[in-house]
Design a protein around this motif. Structure first.
Motif, PDB file in Angstrom:
ATOM      1  N   GLY A 293       0.829  -1.202   0.000  1.00 39.78           N
ATOM      2  CA  GLY A 293       0.000   0.000   0.000  1.00 39.78           C
ATOM      3  C   GLY A 293       0.858   1.244   0.000  1.00 39.78           C
ATOM      4  N   TYR A 294       0.612   2.140  -0.942  1.00 40.41           N
ATOM      5  CA  TYR A 294       1.357   3.387  -1.065  1.00 40.41           C
ATOM      6  C   TYR A 294       0.371   4.533  -1.265  1.00 40.41           C
ATOM      7  CZ  TYR A 294       5.073   0.065  -2.310  1.00 40.41           C
ATOM      8  OH  TYR A 294       5.962  -0.981  -2.321  1.00 40.41           O
ATOM      9  N   PRO A 295       0.729   5.733  -0.830  1.00 40.57           N
ATOM     10  CA  PRO A 295      -0.141   6.870  -1.163  1.00 40.57           C
ATOM     11  C   PRO A 295      -0.176   7.057  -2.673  1.00 40.57           C
ATOM     12  CG  PRO A 295       1.942   7.621  -0.230  1.00 40.57           C
ATOM     13  CD  PRO A 295       1.913   6.151  -0.053  1.00 40.57           C
ATOM     14  N   PRO A 296      -1.350   7.140  -3.275  1.00 35.02           N
ATOM     15  CA  PRO A 296      -1.428   7.237  -4.733  1.00 35.02           C
ATOM     16  C   PRO A 296      -1.156   8.625  -5.286  1.00 35.02           C
ATOM     17  CG  PRO A 296      -3.617   7.175  -3.821  1.00 35.02           C
ATOM     18  CD  PRO A 296      -2.681   6.994  -2.661  1.00 35.02           C
ATOM     19  N   GLY A 297      -1.075   9.635  -4.412  1.00 34.81           N
ATOM     20  CA  GLY A 297      -0.811  10.984  -4.896  1.00 34.81           C
ATOM     21  C   GLY A 297      -1.879  11.448  -5.869  1.00 34.81           C
ATOM     22  N   SER A 298      -1.446  12.210  -6.866  1.00 31.03           N
ATOM     23  CA  SER A 298      -2.417  12.840  -7.764  1.00 31.03           C
ATOM     24  C   SER A 298      -3.128  11.873  -8.695  1.00 31.03           C
ATOM     25  CB  SER A 298      -1.728  13.928  -8.594  1.00 31.03           C
ATOM     26  OG  SER A 298      -1.371  15.011  -7.762  1.00 31.03           O
ATOM     27  N   THR A 299      -2.691  10.606  -8.765  1.00 32.53           N
ATOM     28  CA  THR A 299      -3.479   9.647  -9.554  1.00 32.53           C
ATOM     29  C   THR A 299      -4.859   9.452  -8.923  1.00 32.53           C
ATOM     30  OG1 THR A 299      -2.516   7.769  -8.351  1.00 32.53           O
ATOM     31  CG2 THR A 299      -1.444   8.429 -10.413  1.00 32.53           C
ATOM     32  N   PHE A 300      -4.982   9.743  -7.604  1.00 38.64           N
ATOM     33  CA  PHE A 300      -6.283   9.619  -6.937  1.00 38.64           C
ATOM     34  C   PHE A 300      -7.250  10.697  -7.405  1.00 38.64           C
ATOM     35  CE2 PHE A 300      -9.281  10.115  -3.419  1.00 38.64           C
ATOM     36  CZ  PHE A 300      -9.652   8.796  -3.172  1.00 38.64           C
ATOM     37  N   LYS A 301      -6.752  11.709  -8.078  1.00 41.15           N
ATOM     38  CA  LYS A 301      -7.652  12.752  -8.586  1.00 41.15           C
ATOM     39  C   LYS A 301      -8.643  12.201  -9.608  1.00 41.15           C
ATOM     40  CE  LYS A 301      -4.386  16.488  -7.673  1.00 41.15           C
ATOM     41  NZ  LYS A 301      -3.288  17.295  -8.197  1.00 41.15           N
ATOM     42  N   VAL A 302      -8.359  11.017 -10.175  1.00 41.39           N
ATOM     43  CA  VAL A 302      -9.344  10.355 -11.023  1.00 41.39           C
ATOM     44  C   VAL A 302     -10.588  10.045 -10.190  1.00 41.39           C
ATOM     45  CG1 VAL A 302      -9.843   8.290 -12.377  1.00 41.39           C
ATOM     46  CG2 VAL A 302      -7.603   9.390 -12.568  1.00 41.39           C
ATOM     47  N   VAL A 303     -10.380   9.568  -8.963  1.00 44.88           N
ATOM     48  CA  VAL A 303     -11.495   9.249  -8.064  1.00 44.88           C
ATOM     49  C   VAL A 303     -12.214  10.522  -7.641  1.00 44.88           C
ATOM     50  CG1 VAL A 303     -12.115   8.221  -5.846  1.00 44.88           C
ATOM     51  CG2 VAL A 303     -10.319   7.170  -7.272  1.00 44.88           C
ATOM     52  N   THR A 304     -11.449  11.558  -7.277  1.00 47.74           N
ATOM     53  CA  THR A 304     -12.058  12.828  -6.856  1.00 47.74           C
ATOM     54  C   THR A 304     -12.821  13.466  -8.006  1.00 47.74           C
ATOM     55  OG1 THR A 304     -10.207  13.115  -5.322  1.00 47.74           O
ATOM     56  CG2 THR A 304     -11.569  15.048  -5.771  1.00 47.74           C
ATOM     57  N   ALA A 305     -12.237  13.443  -9.199  1.00 45.60           N
ATOM     58  CA  ALA A 305     -12.925  13.988 -10.369  1.00 45.60           C
ATOM     59  C   ALA A 305     -14.195  13.196 -10.657  1.00 45.60           C
ATOM     60  CB  ALA A 305     -12.003  13.962 -11.583  1.00 45.60           C
ATOM     61  N   GLY A 306     -14.141  11.868 -10.469  1.00 47.72           N
ATOM     62  CA  GLY A 306     -15.327  11.052 -10.668  1.00 47.72           C
ATOM     63  C   GLY A 306     -16.452  11.453  -9.743  1.00 47.72           C
ATOM     64  N   ALA A 307     -16.119  11.794  -8.489  1.00 50.40           N
ATOM     65  CA  ALA A 307     -17.139  12.248  -7.540  1.00 50.40           C
ATOM     66  C   ALA A 307     -17.716  13.594  -7.953  1.00 50.40           C
ATOM     67  CB  ALA A 307     -16.530  12.334  -6.144  1.00 50.40           C
ATOM     68  N   LEU A 308     -16.870  14.504  -8.437  1.00 49.34           N
ATOM     69  CA  LEU A 308     -17.347  15.816  -8.887  1.00 49.34           C
ATOM     70  C   LEU A 308     -18.257  15.688 -10.099  1.00 49.34           C
ATOM     71  CD1 LEU A 308     -13.985  17.792  -8.503  1.00 49.34           C
ATOM     72  CD2 LEU A 308     -16.030  18.075  -7.084  1.00 49.34           C
ATOM     73  N   LEU A 309     -17.898  14.827 -11.034  1.00 50.08           N
ATOM     74  CA  LEU A 309     -18.728  14.624 -12.231  1.00 50.08           C
ATOM     75  C   LEU A 309     -20.054  13.968 -11.865  1.00 50.08           C
ATOM     76  CD1 LEU A 309     -15.906  13.407 -14.645  1.00 50.08           C
ATOM     77  CD2 LEU A 309     -17.034  15.635 -14.685  1.00 50.08           C
ATOM     78  N   ALA A 310     -20.019  13.005 -10.931  1.00 52.13           N
ATOM     79  CA  ALA A 310     -21.260  12.377 -10.484  1.00 52.13           C
ATOM     80  C   ALA A 310     -22.163  13.372  -9.782  1.00 52.13           C
ATOM     81  CB  ALA A 310     -20.932  11.215  -9.541  1.00 52.13           C
ATOM     82  N   GLY A 311     -21.570  14.431  -9.205  1.00 54.30           N
ATOM     83  CA  GLY A 311     -22.346  15.453  -8.499  1.00 54.30           C
ATOM     84  C   GLY A 311     -22.867  16.561  -9.385  1.00 54.30           C
ATOM     85  N   GLY A 312     -22.578  16.513 -10.687  1.00 55.69           N
ATOM     86  CA  GLY A 312     -23.157  17.484 -11.601  1.00 55.69           C
ATOM     87  C   GLY A 312     -22.175  18.367 -12.338  1.00 55.69           C
ATOM     88  N   MET A 313     -20.914  18.380 -11.982  1.00 54.06           N
ATOM     89  CA  MET A 313     -19.942  19.162 -12.728  1.00 54.06           C
ATOM     90  C   MET A 313     -19.617  18.479 -14.053  1.00 54.06           C
ATOM     91  SD  MET A 313     -17.203  20.659  -9.911  1.00 54.06           S
ATOM     92  CE  MET A 313     -16.465  21.761 -11.124  1.00 54.06           C
ATOM     93  N   GLY A 314     -19.032  19.218 -15.000  1.00 54.88           N
ATOM     94  CA  GLY A 314     -18.591  18.669 -16.275  1.00 54.88           C
ATOM     95  C   GLY A 314     -17.135  19.000 -16.500  1.00 54.88           C
ATOM     96  N   GLU A 315     -16.543  18.392 -17.491  1.00 51.47           N
ATOM     97  CA  GLU A 315     -15.114  18.643 -17.745  1.00 51.47           C
ATOM     98  C   GLU A 315     -14.857  20.087 -18.143  1.00 51.47           C
ATOM     99  OE1 GLU A 315     -13.732  19.184 -20.888  1.00 51.47           O
ATOM    100  OE2 GLU A 315     -15.484  18.811 -22.166  1.00 51.47           O
ATOM    101  N   GLY A 316     -15.879  20.757 -18.648  1.00 52.38           N
ATOM    102  CA  GLY A 316     -15.717  22.162 -19.015  1.00 52.38           C
ATOM    103  C   GLY A 316     -16.150  23.141 -17.947  1.00 52.38           C
ATOM    104  N   SER A 317     -16.616  22.637 -16.800  1.00 51.37           N
ATOM    105  CA  SER A 317     -17.034  23.546 -15.714  1.00 51.37           C
ATOM    106  C   SER A 317     -15.856  24.392 -15.273  1.00 51.37           C
ATOM    107  CB  SER A 317     -17.572  22.746 -14.532  1.00 51.37           C
ATOM    108  OG  SER A 317     -18.712  22.006 -14.891  1.00 51.37           O
ATOM    109  N   THR A 318     -16.121  25.684 -15.003  1.00 52.16           N
ATOM    110  CA  THR A 318     -15.042  26.580 -14.589  1.00 52.16           C
ATOM    111  C   THR A 318     -14.792  26.453 -13.092  1.00 52.16           C
ATOM    112  OG1 THR A 318     -16.624  28.389 -14.317  1.00 52.16           O
ATOM    113  CG2 THR A 318     -15.454  28.229 -16.421  1.00 52.16           C
ATOM    114  N   THR A 319     -13.538  26.605 -12.739  1.00 48.24           N
ATOM    115  CA  THR A 319     -13.114  26.506 -11.346  1.00 48.24           C
ATOM    116  C   THR A 319     -11.844  27.320 -11.194  1.00 48.24           C
ATOM    117  OG1 THR A 319     -12.600  24.967  -9.555  1.00 48.24           O
ATOM    118  CG2 THR A 319     -11.758  24.418 -11.740  1.00 48.24           C
TER     119      THR A 319
END
Length: 537
Positions: A293-319
């Motif tokens: 087991g290792y900290p996945p670092g920024s590869t985990f942003k796939v999981v975080t991005a998946g949660a944001l997209l499931a919550g209604g954001m899109g790849e073009g949403s501004t932030t």
């Protein structure tokens, strides 16, 4: 012996007892005859092949007749006759035949020639089946080829060690060897043998330990070609072990092993459409790519991005992507304090903005939604590859600083290279599957409960975002082949950092991990590029 010619009053005969052959004078020769003979011998020595007409052998015989004579002599065990039909036979011609017969205790031989096939005006060949009886051990049959050619105007046998056994290049050493045959043998997906040592060894041993069966003992014909390593040719008095196909692809496995080399690193490759594990190149030791087991670092942003997209954001949403942000009393920095300002979520992902994802996790998602996305991607799930494996951990981060760290793959979040490869595969296919080394039926028979595939929400946008990482983001300079999508990761630990890159190309998903490798974009992504190039050859 038969008379082959005369010169004057002298008659010349071929001496079968001579190791190199020779002409004997049976009566007196006049001086003129001696002189002519000397000229002829000189011609033989000077012209070599060109004077082959002077050598003993079949006169004006067809290749069919020469082949028939050779097989007849072989059936009779007449090595001298065989040798006289061969163009330029090696000095140990007879010894090479005797080595096989004596080494394997051959008591009888049977040859079944097939018709001679001409491949040109001066070349031909005759396939044949040879069967040998071996004292007390049974029979051994195989097919070989007798090659013929026109040498010095006459058809001759073009002998090589391969005439004795296909593929033999030098002098063969033949022996019986007592062997133990395992009850089952693991093979690659194409049915071919897998290497018995190297990084796959602990994985194959783990698979074998979970399957039942008793080993058997018998005898094997063993060949060493010119002193080389032993080759097992045939088993006797033993039942062949059951072959069990794994999902491993020899070409992908070899590419992964070459890319990893001697590094403390790992590459796991998975087929997204099925969850089949195609390769495991593990330089971490043991089952490190599956259980560590290792900290996945920024590869985990796939999981975080998946949660944001499931919550209604899109790849073009501004932030926002500032260089530094303070969220939940935790100060988060971007790598080298880079900033994009107001930008699309796609760009923040491609440039791996820690500040964006940490802030959005705290202010938009919360721990429950992020944990749900982690579970959807396999965190906390029981992985069933067929050997021991770890699914990764995502402890409840609460709503404070730990949540900000978890969103960027730090803090208490841990994952194995196997799990991260399955996450990349989930984006490629649209559904997360538990990766496996065996057919599902064998997994179930071994006590494994394979979870059902899970659809990933917002997967279309995730693919766009991962593609942007390669085309203009943190992996743009890694030399990755066209069509690759992925995510880099640099995971901090103690005084150093691990290098990660996960991604996919076509129906091949993978994770690359380099322990204490430093930068994901500078180390892991170029390693992935070398792997993909080698795997596509």
């Amino acid at each position: 012996m038969s008379a082959l010619g005369s010169m004057g009053r002298g008659v010349l005969r071929w001496d079968d007892r001579s190791p190199v052959g020779g002409w004997l004078e049976e009566s007196r020769m006049r001086s003129r005859g001696v002189a002519v003979l000397a000229v002829l011998v000189a011609a033989v020595l000077a012209t070599g092949v060109g004077a082959a007409w002077l050598l003993p052998g079949p006169a004006d015989k067809s290749p069919e007749e020469v082949a028939a004579d050779y097989f007849a002599a072989w059936n009779d065990g007449s090595l001298d006759k065989m040798r006289r039909l061969v163009a330029r036979p090696p000095e140990d011609f007879a010894d090479q035949h005797r080595a096989l017969s004596r080494g394997l205790e051959v008591s009888a031989i049977e040859l079944k020639p097939r018709p001679v096939a001409r491949s040109g005006p001066d070349t031909a060949q005759a396939g044949f089946t040879v069967t040998r009886d071996m004292l007390g051990r049974g029979t051994w049959s195989f097919q070989a080829v007798l090659r013929l050619g026109r040498v010095g105007g006459r058809w001759r046998v073009l002998w090589s060690p391969a005439t004795l056994y296909p593929g033999l290049k030098g002098k063969g050493t033949w022996t019986w060897r007592e062997v133990t045959v395992p009850a089952l043998t693991l093979v690659a997906r194409d049915g071919k043998a897998l290497p018995e040592d190297g990084p796959l060894e602990p994985y194959l041993a783990g698979l074998t330990d979970r399957m039942e069966g008793e080993d058997d003992t018998g005898w094997a014909i063993e060949l060493r070609d010119n002193g080389g390593p032993p080759q097992r040719l045939k088993l006797f008095d033993v039942k062949t072990g059951k072959k069990v196909r794994t999902t491993l692809d020899p070409r992908v496995q070899a590419a992964a092993e070459r890319a990893v080399g001697s590094q403390e690193a790992a590459i796991v490759a998975v087929r997204p459409s099925t969850g089949e594990i195609l390769a495991v190149a593990d330089g971490l030791g043991g089952l490190g790519a599956f259980v560590s087991g290792y900290p996945p670092g920024s590869t985990f942003k796939v999981v975080t991005a998946g949660a944001l997209l499931a919550g209604g954001m899109g790849e073009g949403s501004t932030t926002d992507c500032p260089a530094v942000v303070v969220t939940a009393q935790r100060t988060i920095h971007n790598d080298e304090n880079h900033a994009l300002g107001r930008t699309a979520l796609r760009n923040a992902f491609a440039q791996s903005c820690n500040t964006t994802f940490a802030r959005l996790a705290v202010e938009e998602l919360g721990a429950k939604k992020l944990a749900a996305s982690a579970r959807a991607f396999g965190f906390g799930e029981r992985l069933t590859p067929g050997v021991q494996a770890r699914a990764g951990s995502f402890p409840d981060p609460g709503s404070g600083a730990a949540l900000a760290e978890a969103a960027i793959g730090q803090g208490r979040v841990e994952a194995s290279p196997l799990l991260m490869a399955s996450i990349a595969a989930a984006v490629a296919d649209g559904s997360w599957r538990s990766p496996r080394l065996l057919e599902p039926k064998l997994i179930r028979e071994g006590g494994g409960r394979t979870p059902e595939p899970r659809p990933i929400p917002g997967v279309g946008d995730l693919r766009t975002m991962m593609r942007a990482v390669v085309t203009g983001g943190t992996a743009a300079r890694a030399g990755l082949p066209d069509g690759t999508a992925g995510k880099t990761g640099t995971a901090e630990f103690g005084e150093g950092s691990h290098a990660w890159f996960i991604g996919y190309r076509g129906d091949l998903a993978f994770s690359v991990f380099v322990s204490a490798g430093g930068s994901g974009p500078k180390v892991a992504a170029p390693l992935a590029a070398r792997f993909l190039r080698a795997a596509s050859r």
